[in-house]
Design an enzyme around this catalytic site. Structure first.
Site, PDB file in Angstrom:
ATOM      1  N   TYR A 155       0.843  -1.378   0.135  1.00  0.00           N
ATOM      2  CA  TYR A 155       0.050   0.061   0.051  1.00  0.00           C
ATOM      3  C   TYR A 155       0.928   1.190  -0.056  1.00  0.00           C
ATOM      4  O   TYR A 155       0.598   2.357  -0.559  1.00  0.00           O
ATOM      5  CB  TYR A 155      -0.872  -0.083   1.064  1.00  0.00           C
ATOM      6  N   LYS A 169       3.728 -15.456   2.757  1.00  0.00           N
ATOM      7  CA  LYS A 169       3.900 -16.160   1.517  1.00  0.00           C
ATOM      8  C   LYS A 169       5.285 -16.513   1.500  1.00  0.00           C
ATOM      9  O   LYS A 169       6.115 -15.816   0.566  1.00  0.00           O
ATOM     10  CB  LYS A 169       3.279 -15.227   0.565  1.00  0.00           C
ATOM     11  N   ASP A 182      -2.367 -18.355   0.733  1.00  0.00           N
ATOM     12  CA  ASP A 182      -3.116 -19.310  -0.092  1.00  0.00           C
ATOM     13  C   ASP A 182      -3.864 -20.247   0.677  1.00  0.00           C
ATOM     14  O   ASP A 182      -5.164 -20.435   0.484  1.00  0.00           O
ATOM     15  CB  ASP A 182      -2.431 -19.723  -1.383  1.00  0.00           C
ATOM     16  N   ASP A 203      -6.186  -7.318   4.324  1.00  0.00           N
ATOM     17  CA  ASP A 203      -7.465  -6.976   3.476  1.00  0.00           C
ATOM     18  C   ASP A 203      -8.263  -8.095   2.840  1.00  0.00           C
ATOM     19  O   ASP A 203      -9.638  -7.973   3.182  1.00  0.00           O
ATOM     20  CB  ASP A 203      -7.081  -5.890   2.570  1.00  0.00           C
ATOM     21  N   ASP A 242     -12.157  -9.654   4.407  1.00  0.00           N
ATOM     22  CA  ASP A 242     -13.555  -9.671   3.621  1.00  0.00           C
ATOM     23  C   ASP A 242     -13.844 -11.097   3.427  1.00  0.00           C
ATOM     24  O   ASP A 242     -15.160 -11.248   3.228  1.00  0.00           O
ATOM     25  CB  ASP A 242     -13.209  -9.191   1.928  1.00  0.00           C
TER      26      ASP A 242
HETATM   27  C1  IPM Z   1     -10.224  -1.451   3.724  1.00  0.00           C
HETATM   28  C2  IPM Z   1     -10.335  -1.295   2.394  1.00  0.00           C
HETATM   29  C3  IPM Z   1      -9.098   0.022   2.011  1.00  0.00           C
HETATM   30  C4  IPM Z   1      -8.071  -1.001   2.266  1.00  0.00           C
HETATM   31  C5  IPM Z   1      -8.995   0.700   0.664  1.00  0.00           C
HETATM   32  C6  IPM Z   1     -10.476   1.464   0.599  1.00  0.00           C
HETATM   33  C7  IPM Z   1      -7.975   1.477   0.691  1.00  0.00           C
HETATM   34  O1  IPM Z   1     -10.539  -2.220   1.362  1.00  0.00           O
HETATM   35  O2  IPM Z   1     -10.448  -0.710   4.623  1.00  0.00           O
HETATM   36  O3  IPM Z   1     -10.374  -2.764   3.928  1.00  0.00           O
HETATM   37  O4  IPM Z   1      -7.487  -1.537   1.316  1.00  0.00           O
HETATM   38  O5  IPM Z   1      -7.142  -1.025   3.157  1.00  0.00           O
HETATM   39 MN    MN Z   2     -10.761  -3.911   2.234  1.00  0.00          MN
END
Ligand code: IPM
Ligand code: MN
Ligand code: NAD
Length: 355
Positions: free
Chosen positions: A141, A190, A222, A246, A250
């Protein structure tokens, strides 16, 4: 107690979910005799529209003066132009880095009430209680990134870099947190491909020797992704670098039933923290009043716990969320025949706080 909280509603569903979390914080303050002052600032796409910058300096300064910051979400198709000088997400990254918030805690629970909302088999999900500890101010990032024309065509570069101290402090935090939980750390990397992951693994192993009461395991990212949905109950604390964290978080939202459910706390050396749901601005449902506000409401609970030291109040919000779910409140993303609006869910949580 008195506290100053900066609100950054942002874009898309951000303002809708932040409104509900603010209402819950006000209800808790009233119930328990606290006084929370709120200041709303611009960040993200809305800030670009109004000031030309994703993170106006006044916003960063207001956050630095505050006790805590509560954020909705930023971004959306309106600002997706690849040629644009600035993007809403740059504001978010700027605030994380600007406040030195290197530790992103993303708790994931398999709520009994929501077993039917997850596409996974209930026996996999029931009782899941894991924590993703995501490094937040390094890695891909924040490394150098650029695009250049070469004789062979366009060339793009993204750099993944870490200093040893950046790895050390986040992995140490994961061990410290694990001590107060089920005493297990899964360090995800990784290391079969990346030099940064090899340092990550060495660091975790060295620190592991200093925490003999905590079990350490290493797992490649993975296969970790696979295990998260096949045996999620086998995790306690997962610690990993920025991008892996990240993506895995999710994925982990599937265990709870919806991306709209997961909260997060971003912390640094002091008490000041940034609290936000892990989801984005959800442009597909923005403005319809149907977004799930629980990830943001649960982020407000984390704010009370980590920045204000109000543990009992934090727990009261978490219990109220469970109670509202047990009473049948469901936003559309959670499924079911009868659904409530964003505001309806906020009201259900406030009603549950009161009894
Ligand atoms: C999160 C989001 C952010 C990240 C983006 C919007 C920069 O996906 O907070 O999970 O990748 O950290
Ligand atoms: Mn995210
Ligand atoms: P997203 O998280 O916004 O949405 C993914 C899916 O989940 C969509 O179908 C959406 O409707 C659903 N969803 C998300 N939050 C929900 C909620 N509270 N209630 C019900 N459903 C919900 O991810 P995306 O579509 O990939 O990204 C959209 C924008 O958000 C992008 O610009 C991205 O950069 C940004 N983003 C911002 C943040 C943040 O501000 N922290 C986090 C992630 C993505």
């Amino acid at each position: 107690m008195q506290a100053k909280i900066v609100l950054l509603p942002g874009d898309g569903v951000g303002p809708e979910v932040v409104d509900q979390a603010q209402a819950v914080l006000l209800a808790v303050a009233k119930q328990r005799g606290h006084s929370f002052g709120f200041e709303t600032c611009l960040m993200g796409g809305i800030a670009i529209d109004e000031t030309g910058e994703a993170l106006p300096p006044e916003t960063l300064a207001a956050c630095q003066r505050a006790d805590a910051v509560l954020l909705g979400a930023v971004g959306g198709p309106k600002w997706d132009n690849p040629k644009a000088k600035t993007r809403p997400e740059m504001g978010l990254l700027g605030i994380r880095r600007g406040l030195g918030l290197y530790a992103n805690l993303r708790p994931v629970r398999g709520y009994t009430e929501l077993l039917g909302s997850s596409p996974l088999k209930p026996d996999r999900v029931e009782g899941v209680n894991l924590l993703v500890v995501r490094e937040l101010t390094g890695g891909l990032y924040f490394g150098a990134k650029y695009r250049e024309d070469t004789p062979k065509g366009v060339r793009v570069v993204d750099t993944l870099e870490y200093h040893a101290f950046e790895i050390e402090r986040i992995v140490r935090l994961a061990f410290e947190i694990a001590r107060g939980r089920k005493k297990k750390v899964t360090s995800v990397d990784k290391a079969n491909v990346l030099e940064s992951s090899r340092l990550w693994r060495e660091t975790a192993t060295e620190l592991g020797a200093k925490f003999p009461d905590v079990t350490l395991e290493h797992q490649l990212v993975d296969s970790c992704a696979m295990r998260l949905v096949t045996a999620p109950g086998s995790f306690d604390v997962i610690v990993t670098e920025n991008m892996f964290g990240d993506i895995l978080s999710d994925e982990a939202a599937v265990l709870t039933g919806s991306l709209g459910m997961l909260p997060s706390a971003s912390l640094g050396e002091g008490r000041l923290g940034l609290y936000e749901p892990i989801h984005g601005s959800a442009p597909d449902i923005a403005g319809k009043g149907i977004a799930n506000p629980l990830g943001t409401i649960l982020s407000a609970a984390l704010l009370l716990r980590h920045s204000l030291g109000l543990e009992a109040e934090a727990v009261s919000i978490e219990r109220a969320v469970e109670k509202a779910l047990a009473r049948g409140a469901r936003t559309r993303d959670l499924g079911g025949d009868k659904t409530v609006s964003t505001a309806g869910m906020g009201e259900a949580v406030i009603a549950a706080l009161e009894g």
